[in-house]
Design an enzyme around this catalytic site. Structure first.
Site, mmCIF file in Angstrom:
data_model
loop_
_atom_site.group_PDB
_atom_site.id
_atom_site.type_symbol
_atom_site.label_atom_id
_atom_site.label_comp_id
_atom_site.label_asym_id
_atom_site.label_seq_id
_atom_site.Cartn_x
_atom_site.Cartn_y
_atom_site.Cartn_z
ATOM 1 N N MET A 107 0.941 -1.418 -0.096
ATOM 2 C CA MET A 107 0.190 0.178 -0.326
ATOM 3 C C MET A 107 0.830 1.037 -0.380
ATOM 4 O O MET A 107 0.673 1.903 -0.915
ATOM 5 C CB MET A 107 -0.624 0.182 1.052
ATOM 6 C CG MET A 107 -2.223 -1.291 0.850
ATOM 7 S SD MET A 107 -2.535 -1.365 2.437
ATOM 8 C CE MET A 107 -4.210 0.131 2.827
ATOM 9 N N LEU A 147 4.542 -5.980 3.589
ATOM 10 C CA LEU A 147 3.567 -6.547 3.135
ATOM 11 C C LEU A 147 3.208 -6.658 1.303
ATOM 12 O O LEU A 147 3.495 -8.029 1.085
ATOM 13 C CB LEU A 147 2.170 -7.320 3.351
ATOM 14 C CG LEU A 147 2.128 -7.311 5.390
ATOM 15 C CD1 LEU A 147 0.848 -7.341 5.838
ATOM 16 C CD2 LEU A 147 2.684 -8.312 5.823
ATOM 17 N N PRO A 178 -2.011 -1.568 8.837
ATOM 18 C CA PRO A 178 -0.437 -1.214 7.789
ATOM 19 C C PRO A 178 -0.131 -2.147 6.821
ATOM 20 O O PRO A 178 0.473 -3.534 7.678
ATOM 21 C CB PRO A 178 0.412 -0.511 8.647
ATOM 22 C CG PRO A 178 -0.554 -0.355 9.863
ATOM 23 C CD PRO A 178 -0.974 -0.897 10.065
ATOM 24 N N CYS A 179 0.060 -2.407 5.510
ATOM 25 C CA CYS A 179 0.532 -2.697 4.565
ATOM 26 C C CYS A 179 1.942 -3.122 3.852
ATOM 27 O O CYS A 179 2.738 -3.621 3.740
ATOM 28 C CB CYS A 179 -0.334 -3.737 3.528
ATOM 29 S SG CYS A 179 -0.359 -1.789 2.390
ATOM 30 N N ASN A 180 2.756 -1.556 5.197
ATOM 31 C CA ASN A 180 3.841 -1.341 3.996
ATOM 32 C C ASN A 180 4.941 -2.520 3.667
ATOM 33 O O ASN A 180 6.095 -2.604 3.198
ATOM 34 C CB ASN A 180 3.923 -0.122 5.410
ATOM 35 C CG ASN A 180 3.673 0.942 5.025
ATOM 36 O OD1 ASN A 180 2.402 0.184 5.811
ATOM 37 N ND2 ASN A 180 3.604 2.156 5.283
#
Length: 585
Positions: free
Chosen positions: A1, A548, A544-546
């Site tokens: 993201m 992933l 948060p998907c930072n």
């Protein structure tokens, strides 16, 4: 993201976005199922009175002795389960500590724990005959000493205190460490964690429940359908239709939720589908072994958005938002049809990111085409270069030989938000792209949440964690579900301002409480809100998907990453909500 900054130079980009990574499987630890065990009958239940036999059995089922449980209840009262658990953890540690460390009079009330009990550990390594008065030790140091004494490493203790805060209770710190240990072991067979000291008498307990590791053969017989039969992997379906999408022929799906997952309260968790190996296994395991639902939002709008959802909502009698949004680029942006070259075969856009292509890139494309007229297509090498950039950055044709990135209001439309949702209040164009790139696709989420409309005709109490720009709130509003009370939590002041502005512009009649940090939500604060509102009906979140996302090749550390580790706060808060709701029934 969250990805590269806007206007990044084209020659320095890692082009592998999450939607183009071909990941066939995400391996799962071979017997990694965790569930909450039923509480077994114990001899203490016969001696306990009718009012407290259930709570006695519960803590005995967690592994504490009957004598210890009765003593903790006598000190704290049977209603205060959090204090009972704190007392039991302390008594367990003292019981297994060397005599030198047992300075506490266990007949005193545990309410003096912070002030007196930890102070008794300040001179563990000193010689009172050879040294003067011990130097005062901070509360953080006391907790660090206590955690190390319980069997955790100093690094684990320091990390837990840093993440949970200096004022966190011992139970919260041990819960966090246990969660981190389980996550790090996601790629190995679970049992006793290798090469790690095991906490005395804790066995990885959460606040009110203990997780049990099933043996491999037992787990294999009951694993969810999304686990492959050969190598225990989570297979991402192709196409990603989840348990069904509108206007698509899907097989009838039946699922049986684990007992610990059955609502209310209902919960709904979202993150990127193409996460590193083992991530969805861990997410599913912590969220009560609920099978993920993988859906690509291209079935709801003109842009792809591959996401996984773990929830305990019903999956039948869903309905879409009307009117249905455009499903192709030309339906969404009809003016582009005039300039669209025949060799650009795109019908839908790629995943909408937090950044856009630079002016230098669009100018480079224009110059690459200026030597060719409408009757003469550019060479295949030029076509390939341009199509690659158009797919990476979602560029659309706005004039002869001219491409441009999407405007913020166009991204809003694709994601299902009202026009100018992210505009105003001094919010920059860059911030608008960043906030939108991290948001839900509203039509997709609304389809899943639509089953709540008949359940809550009078309105819903919502706890929205990592709420971003309010995708869940907008979805419920568009479904016609009144928002009675909403606690919205997001670290970004920009996002909080957007949600507050939308709340006011849509004349919401309910109460909105916005908080900056999920770590502010401890048991006391949740208890206060739940008493005030009468409980939460739905807990929504997309941590948060930072660390992933597939486009992040530098800090793609999975759930151990600096930002994505906040998933455990979603689980922590959800578990507290469920425990408090159970206690007040």
């Amino acid at each position: 993201m969250a990805g590269d900054n806007c206007g990044v130079e084209v020659d320095n980009i890692d082009w592998d976005t999450e939607d183009e990574l071909e990941i066939e499987s995400i391996p799962l630890a071979s017997h990694a199922s965790l569930t909450f065990p039923s509480v077994e009958a114990n001899m203490a239940s016969s001696s306990a009175g009718p009012s407290n036999s259930k709570i006695v059995d519960h803590f005995i089922g967690m592994g504490f002795s009957a004598k210890m449980v009765m003593k903790a209840i006598e000190e704290n009262g049977e209603e205060n389960t959090n204090s009972i658990l704190e007392t039991l953890l302390t008594l367990s540690a003292l019981e297994n500590s060397p005599p030198k460390q047992q300075h506490v009079d266990t007949d005193e009330s545990f309410s003096e724990y912070e002030g007196s009990f930890l102070d008794d550990f300040t001179d563990l390594d000193s010689d009172s005959e050879n040294e003067g008065p011990a130097k005062p030790v901070s509360d953080v140091d006391n907790k660090l000493i206590f955690l190390v004494d319980m069997g955790y490493s100093e690094d684990e203790a320091n990390a837990a205190i840093e993440r949970c805060g200096a004022h966190s209770s011992i139970a919260e710190l041990t819960d966090f460490i246990s969660a981190a240990q389980i996550s790090k072991a996601a790629d190995v067979l679970l049992g006793d964690l290798p090469d790690r000291p095991k906490p005395k008498n804790l066995d990885g307990c959460s606040k009110l429940k203990k997780r049990r590791h099933y043996d491999y053969e037992a787990w294999k017989k009951k694993k969810p359908k999304c686990f492959d039969d050969d190598d225990e992997t989570i297979r991402l379906p192709n196409p990603m239709l989840g348990f069904g999408v509108p206007n698509e022929l899907c097989p009838t799906v039946q699922r049986k939720l684990p007992e610990a997952a059955i609502g209310p309260p209902y919960f709904y968790y979202e993150n990127v589908a193409l996460a590193p190996k083992g991530v969805w296994n861990t997410i599913s395991r912590f969220l009560y072994d609920v099978e993920p639902e993988f859906v690509d939002s291209k079935h709801f709008c003109a842009a792809a958005r591959k996401r996984g959802y773990v929830h305990n909502l019903p999956i039948h009698n869903r309905f879409p938002l009307l009117p249905m949004p455009p499903h192709t680029i030309h339906e969404a942006f009809p003016l582009t049809r005039k300039w669209w070259p025949s060799w650009d075969t795109r019908t839908q856009l790629n995943c909408l990111q937090t950044c856009i292509g630079s002016a230098r890139l669009t100018d480079r494309i224009r110059k690459a085409l200026e030597d060719y007229d409408s009757e003469r297509d550019p060479p295949l090498t030029v076509q390939k270069f341009i199509l690659d950039q158009c797919r990476k950055w979602n560029l659309v044709w706005v004039g002869k030989n001219k491409v441009a990135p999407l405007e913020p209001d166009e991204v809003e439309m694709l994601l299902g938000f009202p026009k100018n949702h992210t505009r105003g209040g001094g919010i920059s164009r860059t911030d608008r792209y960043k906030s939108l790139g991290n948001s839900f696709q509203v039509d997709t989420v609304a389809y899943h949440l639509s089953v709540l409309k008949d359940m809550f005709p009078g309105g819903i109490n919502l706890l929205s964690l990592f709420s971003g720009i309010g995708g869940a709130e907008v979805a419920l509003h568009r479904l016609g579900i009144p928002l009675k009370n909403v606690v919205s939590v997001d670290i970004s002041e920009v996002n909080r301002n957007i949600v507050r502005s939308w709340w006011e512009q849509t004349n919401q009649k309910g109460t909105l409480i916005d908080l900056a940090d999920v770590q502010e939500l401890d048991a006391d604060r949740l208890q206060y809100y739940m008493n005030l509102f009468g409980g939460f009906d739905l807990v929504v979140g997309g941590s948060p998907c930072n660390n992933l996302t597939g486009s992040n090749r530098y800090t793609r550390d999975g759930l151990e990453g600096k930002e994505s580790i906040l998933f455990y706060d979603y689980f922590r808060i959800l578990d507290l909500v469920k425990c408090i709701a159970t206690k007040t029934e």
